[in-house]
Design a protein around this motif. Structure first.
Motif, short mmCIF file in Angstrom:
data_model
loop_
_atom_site.label_atom_id
_atom_site.label_comp_id
_atom_site.label_asym_id
_atom_site.label_seq_id
_atom_site.Cartn_x
_atom_site.Cartn_y
_atom_site.Cartn_z
N LEU A 716 -6.03 2.22 -3.26
CA LEU A 716 -6.17 3.48 -4.00
C LEU A 716 -7.63 3.71 -4.41
CD1 LEU A 716 -2.99 3.37 -6.28
CD2 LEU A 716 -3.55 5.17 -4.64
N TYR A 738 0.27 6.57 -3.83
CA TYR A 738 0.42 5.51 -2.82
C TYR A 738 1.86 5.39 -2.35
CZ TYR A 738 0.05 0.96 -0.57
OH TYR A 738 0.08 -0.06 0.34
N ILE A 744 -1.75 7.55 1.80
CA ILE A 744 -2.20 7.84 0.44
C ILE A 744 -2.51 9.33 0.38
CG2 ILE A 744 -4.03 7.45 -1.27
CD1 ILE A 744 -4.16 4.57 -0.36
#
Ligand code: ADP
Ligand code: FBP
Length: 775
Positions: A716, A738, A744
């Motif tokens: 992330l 996520y 993502i």
């Protein structure tokens, strides 16, 4: 960045009086009971200036709190009667001039009795059709919300009031184009309004199951009996007309004559002398009085504290509605009632039900259109109102909400000021309940930022640190060893004052050196993202969110801390299972998650617990009696059998006011003690067993990060930095979500929503997922 307060500079006492006096003098419009016009006066402006001091005192009193809404109301009335000598125009001018100065804003946070928003709400039990098992539905009230979603409630209404609140439909004088309010006796439009009212009635009938169809797939009938419903209306004839249409729609057989009762809480806004005036005329006249553009004058009218000449403000209405409905709920415990009312009332309710502070929720629902026919469902229980707003006439509503989503998304993008490759610095903070994985994310933010030659700063203790200017530059050395740090290495905080726009302004002031070429990365949960959104939308701070909360309650993403909390909980739960199996004891394990049971469910499922008590359950008392005691009755005394139940913090039940595991041990031990199978018989001795509770509580938040959490944190953070550099428009004002590596996505902060409880897994855990039972 301009705030709404700065932008009302044009509002003068003279302009307000010119405007107010002009409307007070006009002959009243047909069907309007206008307030009497005050006698003419030469010194109104001077009196208004004097009255401002008394209004400021009133605001100071409100800040300290009013025990009930009527105390607020009578204090306000006393200002009109005493400081303004009963002249509503003096009050109008003094009040709105103070509004322009920003002096009234504390009212929106004033603790006024039951009107104050609760800090924590119990999630309502909404179950998608695919996950609605007979076991969940049986014996409960099941309300069909449309869109294949159902709201479940205990069948037993004692101690609880069920309120169906709806607006009148389309009336002769339409509130889309005119100021209508409580002073105009409005009728339904014969051609469009009456059929619309029939649609509302049909939707309600379907929702409560009168049509008898919606639960057929479960082979169940519903338990609400519309014959016993109470009905409440406002003074305007259109609410009575809606009542008549709805009563007809609810009647399968002719109903015994039911009467509707007048309830003051259902009255709409008081627009005073503006009642019946066309909205375009209203704003043009206001603009002319101040010598400004129409769009500028609109800012005043759109303020929730703007008081109409001879009338009240939206905020006053909000106080009346919320307090009034609490009273109505308390007075009719054990019953279901239909409330026929107006769009502003429904808007007030939606604002109250929304988790955000008043002024933010007010903005969110500013686009609430009269053409959207909502039914707001409410329950009143233990002094609290909770509920849900649903729509009838779905296609129109869906279109409206899609349009408004696109409009908000356009506004989000417009606020992105960072250009690709422009960013020079990253500032990061951790906010809300701490969680594992924060250290790994912070370290990776630093590493990736350095690779692009960016400076990094950390803020200690979240938004609190921002307000205190605890912003520190970060070196490589500072982040050594951070990845495997438990909890947050730079601290976190709950800081309720950050909901106050003035505190946000001060905090953003400390970010001034960073505003041009930096982004603020906020690691936290839904509350933290509300804070991030507020300073993005209000002050232009370029924010990006990274989800972190052991509750894992954000839709579309796994949140940092959840896996680690589960891993740590697992150790304790497995130990407890082992000792329970050895000794035959009954254990209740409480995990955190007052607002959401995802963590509790995950812990219970993987540990093969005997049961799970969560906030989302429609009927925790029934679950305790049927599932927990029912299971124990079958399994107690079976050699080497463990008896372990996972309980989410503060799940409400009748055995203790704090809910959760409190009161459960005594209740369950007492029940077990009464079972014949537990008593020694000649030659037979049952295991002596203990009933105990363990609260894992905050141990889970300080869990060491699991490899999975560390890896997710790094992915992330990596994506956050790279996208901030290359494609800021895609991530600023968003949360990084996520799903898996390589998946993502950035979800706009305005679209962040709560994760739905996984009823499917709940059913699977209980072996009730097969709709008609095992073959
Ligand atoms: N509506 C809001 N406006 C501004 N700040 C908010 C808002 N809601 C929450 N915050 C800030 O975020 C902090 C964390 O929120 P909270 O709900 O406690 O935790 P989490 O982010 O884990 O859900 C709050 O203490 C407050 O400082
Ligand atoms: O430690 P506090 O402030 O009492 O907060 C307790 C809450 O914090 C949590 O642990 C985490 O919640 P947030 O992610 O909203 O901060 C919840 O499970 C729990 O209900």
């Amino acid at each position: 960045m301009q705030s709404t307060t700065d932008s009302l500079d044009f509002v003068t006492i003279e302009g307000l009086l010119a405007y107010g006096e002009q409307f007070a003098r006009r002959p009243a419009i047909d069907g309007v009971s206008a307030p009497p016009a005050p006698a003419s006066s030469n010194d109104r402006a001077a009196r208004a200036r004097q009255a401002m001091a008394s209004i400021k005192d009133f605001v100071a009193r409100a800040r300290a709190g009013f025990p009930r809404a009527d105390a607020y109301r009578s204090a306000r009335q006393a200002v009109i009667d005493d400081a303004c000598a009963g002249d509503p125009l003096v009050f109008f001018a003094a009040w709105n001039r103070l509004l322009a100065e920003g002096a009234l804003h504390p009212l929106m946070r004033a603790p006024i009795g039951s009107v104050l928003k609760p800090t924590q709400r119990r999630p309502v039990a909404i179950v998608p059709r695919a996950q609605l098992t007979p076991q969940l539905a049986d014996g409960r009230i099941v309300l069909d919300l449309g869109d294949d979603r159902f709201w479940l409630l205990p069948r037993e209404l004692s101690g609880r009031t069920l309120l169906f609140t709806m607006r009148h439909g389309i009336s002769r004088v339409e509130s889309k184009t005119h100021r209508v309010g409580r002073r105009l006796a409005n009728q339904l439009d014969v051609e469009r309004g009456v059929p619309r009212a029939d649609v509302v009635g049909a939707a309600l009938a379907r929702m409560v199951g009168v049509v008898g169809q919606q639960l057929d797939f479960l082979h169940l009938s519903n338990y609400l009996e519309p014959r016993g419903f109470l009905h409440f209306i406002s003074r305007s004839p259109n609410t009575r007309q809606l009542f008549e249409r709805v009563r007809a729609a609810l009647a399968r057989d002719p109903l015994p004559p039911t009467e509707a009762v007048y309830a003051p809480a259902l009255e709409s806004s008081d627009f005073g002398w503006i009642t019946g005036v066309e909205k375009t005329v209203e704003v043009q006249e206001l603009a002319a009085a101040f010598g400004v553009e129409v769009s500028t004058a609109k800012r005043l009218i759109k303020d929730p504290l703007y008081c109409y000449p001879g009338g009240n403000s939206f905020f006053d209405l909000y106080v009346d509605v919320i307090d009034g409905l609490h009273q109505l709920g308390a007075a009719h415990a054990g019953q279901a009632a239909c409330l026929y009312t107006h769009s502003s009332t429904l808007r007030a309710l939606m604002i109250y039900l929304d988790a955000r502070p008043f002024h933010e929720a007010f903005t969110e629902f500013s686009d609430y259109k009269e053409s959207q026919d909502n039914v707001v469902l409410l329950t009143f229980e233990k002094g609290h109102l909770s509920g849900y707003s649903t729509a009838v006439g779905l296609s129109e509503r869906e279109r409206a909400s899609r349009d408004s989503w696109m409009a908000v998304e356009r506004v989000r993008k417009d606020r992105v000021t960072l250009k690709p490759r422009q960013i020079k610095r990253i500032v990061a903070l951790v906010s809300g309940g701490d969680f594992a994985g924060a250290g790994a994310a912070l370290k990776e933010l630093r590493v990736q930022a350095y690779r692009f030659g960016l400076e990094v700063h950390f803020v200690r203790h979240g938004f609190l640190g921002l307000a205190n200017n605890w912003i520190e530059p970060v070196t490589e050395e500072d982040t050594r060893g951070m990845s495997s740090h438990a909890s947050s290495p730079i601290g976190s905080s709950r800081f309720e004052d950050f909901k106050d726009e003035l505190v946000q302004r001060a905090a953003v002031g400390h970010l001034a050196p960073f505003l041009e070429d930096a982004a603020l990365v906020v690691l936290g949960g839904d509350g933290s993202f509300r804070g991030a959104r507020a300073i993005y939308e209000g002050f232009g701070v370029q924010v990006v969110g990274i989800p972190g909360t052991i509750d894992n309650n954000l839709e579309g993403t796994i949140s940092l801390g959840y896996h680690s909390a589960m891993a740590l909980a697992d150790q304790s739960i497995e130990s407890l299972k082992a000792t329970s199996a050895a000794m035959g004891s009954v254990f209740f394990v409480e995990v955190m998650g007052a607002g959401s049971g995802h963590l509790a469910l995950a812990c219970a499922y993987q540990a093969r617990a005997e049961g799970l008590l969560v906030n989302e359950h429609p009927d925790p008392d029934a679950y305790i009696d049927e599932v927990i005691l029912g299971t124990l009755k079958r399994t107690l005394g079976v050699p080497n059998k463990s008896h372990l139940f996972v309980v989410a913090e503060r799940t409400p039940h009748r055995h203790h006011r704090e809910g959760g595991v409190h009161g459960l041990v005594d209740y369950v031990a007492g029940a077990i003690g009464g079972w014949a199978q537990r008593h020694a018989k000649p030659g037979q001795y049952p295991l002596t067993l203990a009933t105990k509770a363990t609260i894992l509580g905050h141990t889970l938040r300080g869990a060491p990060p699991t490899p999975e959490d560390k890896a997710i944190a790094q992915h992330l953070a990596y994506e956050t930095v790279h996208r901030l550099v290359e494609r800021p428009e895609d991530v600023v004002g968003c949360m990084m979500a996520y799903r898996e590596r390589g998946a993502i996505d950035a979800i706009p902060l305005h679209a962040v929503s709560p994760k739905q409880f996984d009823w499917d897994l709940f059913a699977r855990m209980h072996g009730t997922e097969l709709r008609n039972g095992p073959p």
